[in-house]
Design a protein around this motif. Structure first.
Motif, PDB file in Angstrom:
ATOM      1  N   VAL A 288       0.842  -1.204   0.000  1.00 19.10           N
ATOM      2  CA  VAL A 288       0.000   0.000   0.000  1.00 19.10           C
ATOM      3  C   VAL A 288       0.874   1.250   0.000  1.00 19.10           C
ATOM      4  O   VAL A 288       0.640   2.179  -0.774  1.00 19.10           O
ATOM      5  CB  VAL A 288      -0.953   0.015   1.217  1.00 19.10           C
ATOM      6  CG1 VAL A 288      -1.625   1.374   1.375  1.00 19.10           C
ATOM      7  CG2 VAL A 288      -2.002  -1.086   1.090  1.00 19.10           C
TER       8      VAL A 288
ATOM      9  N   PRO B 205      -2.099  -4.240  -3.797  1.00 17.85           N
ATOM     10  CA  PRO B 205      -3.279  -4.338  -2.936  1.00 17.85           C
ATOM     11  C   PRO B 205      -4.557  -4.187  -3.753  1.00 17.85           C
ATOM     12  O   PRO B 205      -4.600  -3.436  -4.732  1.00 17.85           O
ATOM     13  CB  PRO B 205      -3.106  -3.166  -1.964  1.00 17.85           C
ATOM     14  CG  PRO B 205      -2.207  -2.208  -2.683  1.00 17.85           C
ATOM     15  CD  PRO B 205      -1.348  -3.013  -3.590  1.00 17.85           C
ATOM     16  N   THR B 206      -5.581  -4.910  -3.362  1.00 14.66           N
ATOM     17  CA  THR B 206      -6.901  -4.757  -3.969  1.00 14.66           C
ATOM     18  C   THR B 206      -7.619  -3.614  -3.243  1.00 14.66           C
ATOM     19  O   THR B 206      -7.122  -3.090  -2.238  1.00 14.66           O
ATOM     20  CB  THR B 206      -7.729  -6.047  -3.813  1.00 14.66           C
ATOM     21  OG1 THR B 206      -7.908  -6.290  -2.407  1.00 14.66           O
ATOM     22  CG2 THR B 206      -7.048  -7.232  -4.479  1.00 14.66           C
ATOM     23  N   ASP B 207      -8.802  -3.270  -3.715  1.00 11.14           N
ATOM     24  CA  ASP B 207      -9.603  -2.260  -3.010  1.00 11.14           C
ATOM     25  C   ASP B 207      -9.902  -2.734  -1.587  1.00 11.14           C
ATOM     26  O   ASP B 207      -9.858  -1.947  -0.635  1.00 11.14           O
ATOM     27  CB  ASP B 207     -10.913  -1.984  -3.756  1.00 11.14           C
ATOM     28  CG  ASP B 207     -10.690  -1.203  -5.047  1.00 11.14           C
ATOM     29  OD1 ASP B 207      -9.606  -0.592  -5.209  1.00 11.14           O
ATOM     30  OD2 ASP B 207     -11.601  -1.213  -5.895  1.00 11.14           O
TER      31      ASP B 207
ATOM     32  N   LEU C 187      -6.829  -2.263   0.506  1.00  5.24           N
ATOM     33  CA  LEU C 187      -6.701  -0.862   0.923  1.00  5.24           C
ATOM     34  C   LEU C 187      -7.636  -0.559   2.088  1.00  5.24           C
ATOM     35  O   LEU C 187      -7.250   0.116   3.051  1.00  5.24           O
ATOM     36  CB  LEU C 187      -6.997   0.077  -0.251  1.00  5.24           C
ATOM     37  CG  LEU C 187      -5.986   0.048  -1.390  1.00  5.24           C
ATOM     38  CD1 LEU C 187      -6.511   0.840  -2.587  1.00  5.24           C
ATOM     39  CD2 LEU C 187      -4.643   0.589  -0.937  1.00  5.24           C
ATOM     40  N   ARG C 188      -8.864  -1.085   2.028  1.00  9.00           N
ATOM     41  CA  ARG C 188      -9.830  -0.858   3.109  1.00  9.00           C
ATOM     42  C   ARG C 188      -9.333  -1.476   4.412  1.00  9.00           C
ATOM     43  O   ARG C 188      -9.368  -0.836   5.472  1.00  9.00           O
ATOM     44  CB  ARG C 188     -11.197  -1.441   2.738  1.00  9.00           C
ATOM     45  CG  ARG C 188     -12.287  -1.102   3.770  1.00  9.00           C
ATOM     46  CD  ARG C 188     -13.494  -2.004   3.654  1.00  9.00           C
ATOM     47  NE  ARG C 188     -13.214  -3.388   3.985  1.00  9.00           N
ATOM     48  CZ  ARG C 188     -12.989  -3.857   5.235  1.00  9.00           C
ATOM     49  NH1 ARG C 188     -12.990  -3.049   6.261  1.00  9.00           N
ATOM     50  NH2 ARG C 188     -12.769  -5.142   5.435  1.00  9.00           N
TER      51      ARG C 188
ATOM     52  N   PHE D 275      -6.219  -2.255   5.219  1.00  7.52           N
ATOM     53  CA  PHE D 275      -5.043  -1.506   5.667  1.00  7.52           C
ATOM     54  C   PHE D 275      -5.476  -0.249   6.423  1.00  7.52           C
ATOM     55  O   PHE D 275      -4.978   0.022   7.521  1.00  7.52           O
ATOM     56  CB  PHE D 275      -4.154  -1.124   4.476  1.00  7.52           C
ATOM     57  CG  PHE D 275      -3.073  -0.154   4.844  1.00  7.52           C
ATOM     58  CD1 PHE D 275      -1.912  -0.590   5.467  1.00  7.52           C
ATOM     59  CD2 PHE D 275      -3.225   1.199   4.591  1.00  7.52           C
ATOM     60  CE1 PHE D 275      -0.911   0.310   5.830  1.00  7.52           C
ATOM     61  CE2 PHE D 275      -2.224   2.107   4.942  1.00  7.52           C
ATOM     62  CZ  PHE D 275      -1.077   1.659   5.562  1.00  7.52           C
ATOM     63  N   GLU D 276      -6.391   0.520   5.853  1.00  3.79           N
ATOM     64  CA  GLU D 276      -6.845   1.754   6.495  1.00  3.79           C
ATOM     65  C   GLU D 276      -7.554   1.474   7.809  1.00  3.79           C
ATOM     66  O   GLU D 276      -7.395   2.219   8.774  1.00  3.79           O
ATOM     67  CB  GLU D 276      -7.731   2.570   5.553  1.00  3.79           C
ATOM     68  CG  GLU D 276      -6.979   3.231   4.422  1.00  3.79           C
ATOM     69  CD  GLU D 276      -5.879   4.190   4.872  1.00  3.79           C
ATOM     70  OE1 GLU D 276      -5.984   4.787   5.980  1.00  3.79           O
ATOM     71  OE2 GLU D 276      -4.903   4.338   4.129  1.00  3.79           O
TER      72      GLU D 276
END
Length: 169
Positions: free
Chosen positions: A59, A109-111, A114-115, A117-118
């Motif tokens: 990411v 990373p996929t969407d 990313l979600r 990770f955040e």
């Protein structure tokens, strides 16, 4: 405040005493982190916590080949391959063709990655904010700067520390 109950060798200088204190405090911090993570080897998404390091690297630094990812986290390629497989199965990372070499693939990373990770980043930041809420903000900033400096030095250290303490002047 003395760093430990064990006496230091006679004749050591103040720099050595501070190094001893730093070492003792780093051990305390590492043990506290280990205790906090005990029993949590797998995250809520069913992925090994160690694999989240790989997700974070992808990411923050962008897509890369598996061997480059292993090198960037100073890990064995076979270990990274196994952890990446778990991230792919969980839908957090995908393999893409490498535009520079059609035979190779890049990890990205996929969407959902990313979600996740955040969400993990937000949870970590909330915990740190709560833990240090009573601190002066300048102290929080200074600690972040010092830890960054220590991390850089640790990542770039290639030789063992001297075994004998320096003599007092």
């Amino acid at each position: 405040m003395e760093s430990s109950r064990l006496p230091l060798p006679p004749g050591v200088d103040d720099r050595w005493r501070v190094s001893d204190r730093l070492g003792h405090q780093l051990i305390r911090v590492m043990r506290a982190v280990e205790r906090a993570k005990a029993g949590k080897a797998v995250g809520p998404d069913g992925v090994e916590r160690a694999a989240y390091v790989l997700l974070a690297r992808l990411v923050l630094e962008g897509p890369r080949r598996s061997n480059a990812l292993a090198e960037s986290v100073h890990s064995d390629p076979s270990t990274v391959s196994r952890q990446v497989a778990g991230l792919v199965r969980a839908g957090l990372v995908e393999r893409r063709p490498d535009p520079e070499d059609g035979r190779a693939t890049l990890l990205a990373p996929t969407d959902e990655g990313l979600r996740v990770f955040e969400a993990n980043r937000d949870r970590r930041n909330r915990e740190i904010s709560a833990m240090t809420a009573h601190w002066d903000e300048a102290d929080r900033v200074r600690l972040a700067e010092l830890l960054e400096q220590l991390a850089v030095d640790l990542e770039h250290r290639h030789h063992p520390a001297p075994l004998a303490p320096p003599e007092a002047s």
